[in-house]
Design a protein around this motif. Sequence first.
Motif, PDB file in Angstrom:
ATOM      1  N   THR A  15       1.931   7.030   2.423  1.00  0.00           N
ATOM      2  CA  THR A  15       1.727   5.590   2.312  1.00  0.00           C
ATOM      3  C   THR A  15       2.287   4.851   3.514  1.00  0.00           C
ATOM      4  OG1 THR A  15       1.972   5.832  -0.069  1.00  0.00           O
ATOM      5  CG2 THR A  15       2.022   3.596   0.801  1.00  0.00           C
ATOM      6  N   HIS A  16       1.454   4.078   4.162  1.00  0.00           N
ATOM      7  CA  HIS A  16       1.853   3.150   5.205  1.00  0.00           C
ATOM      8  C   HIS A  16       2.481   3.804   6.432  1.00  0.00           C
ATOM      9  CE1 HIS A  16       0.680   0.339   2.264  1.00  0.00           C
ATOM     10  NE2 HIS A  16       1.692   0.582   1.487  1.00  0.00           N
ATOM     11  N   THR A  17       2.142   5.061   6.693  1.00  0.00           N
ATOM     12  CA  THR A  17       2.454   5.625   7.998  1.00  0.00           C
ATOM     13  C   THR A  17       1.404   5.107   8.982  1.00  0.00           C
ATOM     14  OG1 THR A  17       1.163   7.612   7.547  1.00  0.00           O
ATOM     15  CG2 THR A  17       3.514   7.695   7.032  1.00  0.00           C
ATOM     16  N   ALA A  18       1.798   4.945  10.236  1.00  0.00           N
ATOM     17  CA  ALA A  18       0.884   4.348  11.205  1.00  0.00           C
ATOM     18  C   ALA A  18      -0.370   5.190  11.383  1.00  0.00           C
ATOM     19  CB  ALA A  18       1.596   4.154  12.542  1.00  0.00           C
ATOM     20  N   MET A  19      -0.199   6.485  11.678  1.00  0.00           N
ATOM     21  CA  MET A  19      -1.359   7.331  11.958  1.00  0.00           C
ATOM     22  C   MET A  19      -1.810   8.161  10.769  1.00  0.00           C
ATOM     23  SD  MET A  19      -2.379   6.463  14.796  1.00  0.00           S
ATOM     24  CE  MET A  19      -1.833   5.592  16.264  1.00  0.00           C
ATOM     25  N   GLY A  20      -1.001   8.196   9.706  1.00  0.00           N
ATOM     26  CA  GLY A  20      -1.392   8.929   8.514  1.00  0.00           C
ATOM     27  C   GLY A  20      -2.079   8.063   7.485  1.00  0.00           C
TER      28      GLY A  20
END
Length: 286
Positions: A140-145
């Motif tokens: 959740t809410h990782t930049a690239m994930g």
Amino acid sequence: MSIWRYIFFGCLLCFQAAQARPIDGLVLSVPPYLPASELEARFSPLTQYLTAALGREVKLRIAQTNQQQIALLGRGVIDLAYIGPASYLELVYLQGIHPLLGRLEVNGSPLFSGTIFVRTDSQIQALEELRDQRFAFGDTHTAMGYLVPRQLLARAGVSLNDLAGYQLLGGQPNAALAVLSGHYAAGAAKTEVFSDYKARGLRAIATTPPVSEYLFVARNRLDPALLEHLRTLFLALRDSEAGRAALQAIRPGVTGIVPAADSDYDSLRSLLGRELYRNDREIRDE
């Protein structure tokens, strides 16, 4: 609330800030993106290097959340922060620009990107073809994930509601493994993670624009002479054996700390758009 309660709580915050910082020392904070024991191992060489170079203790503090790190920096409880690019944008949005000490250079570049991928035997060739397919996000809410790939999908006309289903799998390697297993048609991860699993049978169908790497920032109102000294020390890490060891401990492949400016993060601002300013979630930066 009475004026005496305001005074009491103000004094309490000051007391807590004083207790959090070593006398005549500095506090370097890192976000909780790995187990605490691993973060201690990764950043202790840097705090030891800075302690020796400055002649004052630099103490490591692992934040409980990314948002706590931002709050502590604003209150002056911590002096320095290792912060991810999306969290940095949140920091600027909430508190304004802080002094920048430098950003990571990994394998000679201060930029990184993300990849949306499928199995090599998949018939899918473009993002538009992911409509009615199952998608694996890293976390959740990782930049690239999650954040940036979600925006790329939307720009291709594929919203989350257009997918047959999607899952947040708690880590970007998990997204790669889920696609390899055939449980999901496509997934997203940092290009670095995609490259680790590509040979097992993954193929890229889209790559995000490059964005600036993790960076080191300082609290506002830090002594200007100390700030300049710290900036010089960070930029010179690559020039000594102990400094290079500290860099490699942070992350394999780190080749230096290079100058950073707020404008270096404008591409990520543009990619995230309104997503950056939502208040119902915590940004992470993997």
